[in-house]
Design an enzyme around this catalytic site. Structure first.
Site, PDB file in Angstrom:
ATOM      1  N   GLU A   1      -0.301  -3.669   4.973  1.00 44.28           N
ATOM      2  CA  GLU A   1      -1.459  -2.920   4.498  1.00 44.28           C
ATOM      3  C   GLU A   1      -2.616  -3.071   5.483  1.00 44.28           C
ATOM      4  O   GLU A   1      -2.878  -4.173   5.971  1.00 44.28           O
ATOM      5  CB  GLU A   1      -1.881  -3.397   3.112  1.00 44.28           C
ATOM      6  CG  GLU A   1      -0.823  -3.175   2.038  1.00 44.28           C
ATOM      7  CD  GLU A   1      -1.268  -3.696   0.684  1.00 44.28           C
ATOM      8  OE1 GLU A   1      -1.700  -2.901  -0.164  1.00 44.28           O
ATOM      9  OE2 GLU A   1      -1.201  -4.928   0.492  1.00 44.28           O
TER      10      GLU A   1
ATOM     11  N   THR B   1      -6.840   0.180   1.112  1.00 37.62           N
ATOM     12  CA  THR B   1      -5.918  -0.087   2.214  1.00 37.62           C
ATOM     13  C   THR B   1      -4.897   1.032   2.349  1.00 37.62           C
ATOM     14  O   THR B   1      -4.571   1.720   1.381  1.00 37.62           O
ATOM     15  CB  THR B   1      -5.161  -1.415   2.005  1.00 37.62           C
ATOM     16  OG1 THR B   1      -4.425  -1.354   0.773  1.00 37.62           O
ATOM     17  CG2 THR B   1      -6.116  -2.587   1.971  1.00 37.62           C
TER      18      THR B   1
ATOM     19  N   ASN C   1      -1.103   1.676   2.943  1.00 33.51           N
ATOM     20  CA  ASN C   1       0.182   0.985   2.826  1.00 33.51           C
ATOM     21  C   ASN C   1       1.161   1.636   3.790  1.00 33.51           C
ATOM     22  O   ASN C   1       1.478   2.819   3.654  1.00 33.51           O
ATOM     23  CB  ASN C   1       0.682   1.103   1.375  1.00 33.51           C
ATOM     24  CG  ASN C   1       1.813   0.141   1.095  1.00 33.51           C
ATOM     25  OD1 ASN C   1       2.458  -0.344   2.014  1.00 33.51           O
ATOM     26  ND2 ASN C   1       2.056  -0.125  -0.181  1.00 33.51           N
TER      27      ASN C   1
ATOM     28  N   ARG D   1      -5.512 -15.612   9.765  1.00 33.57           N
ATOM     29  CA  ARG D   1      -5.151 -16.704   8.847  1.00 33.57           C
ATOM     30  C   ARG D   1      -3.812 -16.381   8.186  1.00 33.57           C
ATOM     31  O   ARG D   1      -3.389 -15.221   8.133  1.00 33.57           O
ATOM     32  CB  ARG D   1      -6.225 -16.879   7.762  1.00 33.57           C
ATOM     33  CG  ARG D   1      -6.395 -15.655   6.865  1.00 33.57           C
ATOM     34  CD  ARG D   1      -7.350 -15.908   5.720  1.00 33.57           C
ATOM     35  NE  ARG D   1      -7.571 -14.706   4.919  1.00 33.57           N
ATOM     36  CZ  ARG D   1      -6.766 -14.298   3.940  1.00 33.57           C
ATOM     37  NH1 ARG D   1      -5.682 -14.994   3.620  1.00 33.57           N
ATOM     38  NH2 ARG D   1      -7.048 -13.200   3.253  1.00 33.57           N
TER      39      ARG D   1
ATOM     40  N   PHE E   1      -4.964 -16.498  -4.162  1.00 37.23           N
ATOM     41  CA  PHE E   1      -6.305 -16.820  -4.648  1.00 37.23           C
ATOM     42  C   PHE E   1      -6.322 -16.851  -6.168  1.00 37.23           C
ATOM     43  O   PHE E   1      -5.484 -16.227  -6.829  1.00 37.23           O
ATOM     44  CB  PHE E   1      -7.316 -15.807  -4.117  1.00 37.23           C
ATOM     45  CG  PHE E   1      -7.475 -15.855  -2.619  1.00 37.23           C
ATOM     46  CD1 PHE E   1      -8.374 -16.725  -2.033  1.00 37.23           C
ATOM     47  CD2 PHE E   1      -6.705 -15.031  -1.807  1.00 37.23           C
ATOM     48  CE1 PHE E   1      -8.502 -16.782  -0.657  1.00 37.23           C
ATOM     49  CE2 PHE E   1      -6.835 -15.083  -0.437  1.00 37.23           C
ATOM     50  CZ  PHE E   1      -7.736 -15.969   0.147  1.00 37.23           C
TER      51      PHE E   1
ATOM     52  N   GLY F   1       0.689   3.325  -2.503  1.00 38.58           N
ATOM     53  CA  GLY F   1       0.728   1.915  -2.878  1.00 38.58           C
ATOM     54  C   GLY F   1       0.228   1.737  -4.294  1.00 38.58           C
ATOM     55  O   GLY F   1       0.097   2.708  -5.063  1.00 38.58           O
TER      56      GLY F   1
ATOM     57  N   TYR G   1      -2.525   9.677   3.273  1.00 41.68           N
ATOM     58  CA  TYR G   1      -1.138   9.758   2.828  1.00 41.68           C
ATOM     59  C   TYR G   1      -0.332  10.712   3.707  1.00 41.68           C
ATOM     60  O   TYR G   1      -0.744  11.835   3.981  1.00 41.68           O
ATOM     61  CB  TYR G   1      -1.061  10.202   1.370  1.00 41.68           C
ATOM     62  CG  TYR G   1      -1.549   9.142   0.408  1.00 41.68           C
ATOM     63  CD1 TYR G   1      -0.987   7.864   0.409  1.00 41.68           C
ATOM     64  CD2 TYR G   1      -2.570   9.407  -0.507  1.00 41.68           C
ATOM     65  CE1 TYR G   1      -1.440   6.888  -0.460  1.00 41.68           C
ATOM     66  CE2 TYR G   1      -3.025   8.442  -1.384  1.00 41.68           C
ATOM     67  CZ  TYR G   1      -2.447   7.178  -1.350  1.00 41.68           C
ATOM     68  OH  TYR G   1      -2.899   6.204  -2.215  1.00 41.68           O
TER      69      TYR G   1
END
Length: 303
Positions: free
Chosen positions: A249, A193, A195, A273, A278, A182, A260
């Site tokens: 992610e 994270t 991906n 949510r 942002f 990523g 990986y």
């Protein structure tokens, strides 16, 4: 047709009259899906074929038969479908279908019709009634949802109602994917994270943030129960960093290492949510911290 297991033991193999006929627990489905055939538009699936095979094996099903759905098959009358497909081709000994099952040209045959037609060949047909579930949606009591169906589960996932989707499925809705390279932006804000590359035919739920449990399948022998790692997952376009392509992610709690090329199974437990943009990476970092705190509380009762 395709099936797993020892093809030499297929029920279609000829046997001597004296030999005892072997039967196998079998699931029969169409490929492609009739809707794909008539519309020409590919579908995404709650359970793609590879997942379906694993799920059926875990239930003790011995064979999966994929009937090629084409112009010839779609034109069969209910009577011909029973005779040519179920009796001659599949040599069915006992049949079980859902109450809303339809078959034959233009879906003319019903489950009751199948029961009557199969009786001519001494094949018993069990009609399974539609199932529902109840959800404690309020303090006033339980609310009954519509009959469980693929459409209902899709609606639940599209709206982020993961609890209802999982109740209908009888298991957590799960994404399987390979970890790929990523942009590594998560590392810069302290939340690395993984991906995930999800199969293109897998149905994805609503974009947003979820509390999840994760298994690293690549490192687990078949006979070992995989360890569940708690985490949060984002499905979306990452608008804060001007992302344009949808991605999946996952941030794993209290875990570090090189993922990986590994295959992960991500069980989706609860929607937290919607995805949002942002004003800065710092604001995004603060929100992920809040998401993680909420997810830990939710997942503490799941493991």
């Amino acid at each position: 047709m395709e099936r797993w297991g020892d093809e030499a033991n297929s029920p279609q193999k000829s046997v001597t009259p004296q030999a005892q006929e072997l039967t196998y627990s079998t699931v029969v489905t169409f490929r492609p899906h009739p809707q794909e055939f008539f519309t020409g538009t590919p579908r995404t699936w709650l359970t793609p074929l590879d997942e379906k095979v694993q799920q059926l094996r875990s239930l003790g099903v011995e064979q999966l038969v994929l009937l090629p759905f084409d112009k010839e098959l779609s034109a069969l009358s209910p009577e011909d479908f029973v005779d040519k497909i179920l009796v001659q081709q599949l040599q069915c000994q006992r049949i079980s279908v859902g109450q809303d099952f339809c078959f034959g040209k233009q879906r003319q045959g019903t489950a009751k019709d199948l029961q009557l037609l199969a009786a001519n060949y001494n094949i018993p047909v069990t009609i399974v009634p539609l199932q529902t579930h109840t959800d404690n949606l309020s303090d006033s009591g339980f609310v009954s949802l519509p009959p469980i169906s693929t459409s209902l589960i899709r609606q639940c996932l599209e709206s982020g109602d993961i609890k209802s989707a999982n109740l209908c499925l009888g298991r957590p809705y799960t994404l399987f994917g390979i970890v790929i390279q990523g942009q590594q932006l998560g590392r810069t804000i302290g939340f690395p994270t993984a991906n995930l590359q999800i199969p293109s035919d897998k149905f994805l739920p609503r974009q947003g943030v979820y509390a999840v449990t994760v298994s690293i399948l690549s490192d687990i022998p078949d006979a070992t129960t995989p360890q569940l790692i708690l985490g949060v997952m984002n499905i979306g376009n990452r608008p804060t960093v001007n992302g344009t392509n949808s991605s999946v992610e996952v941030h794993l709690f209290d875990w570090s290492g090189d993922l990986y090329g590994q295959q992960l199974a991500v069980q989706i437990i609860e929607f937290l949510r919607p995805e949002q943009k942002f004003a800065s990476l710092e604001a995004l970092k603060n929100q992920i911290q809040q998401d993680s705190t909420i997810a830990r509380k939710i997942l503490s009762g799941e493991c």
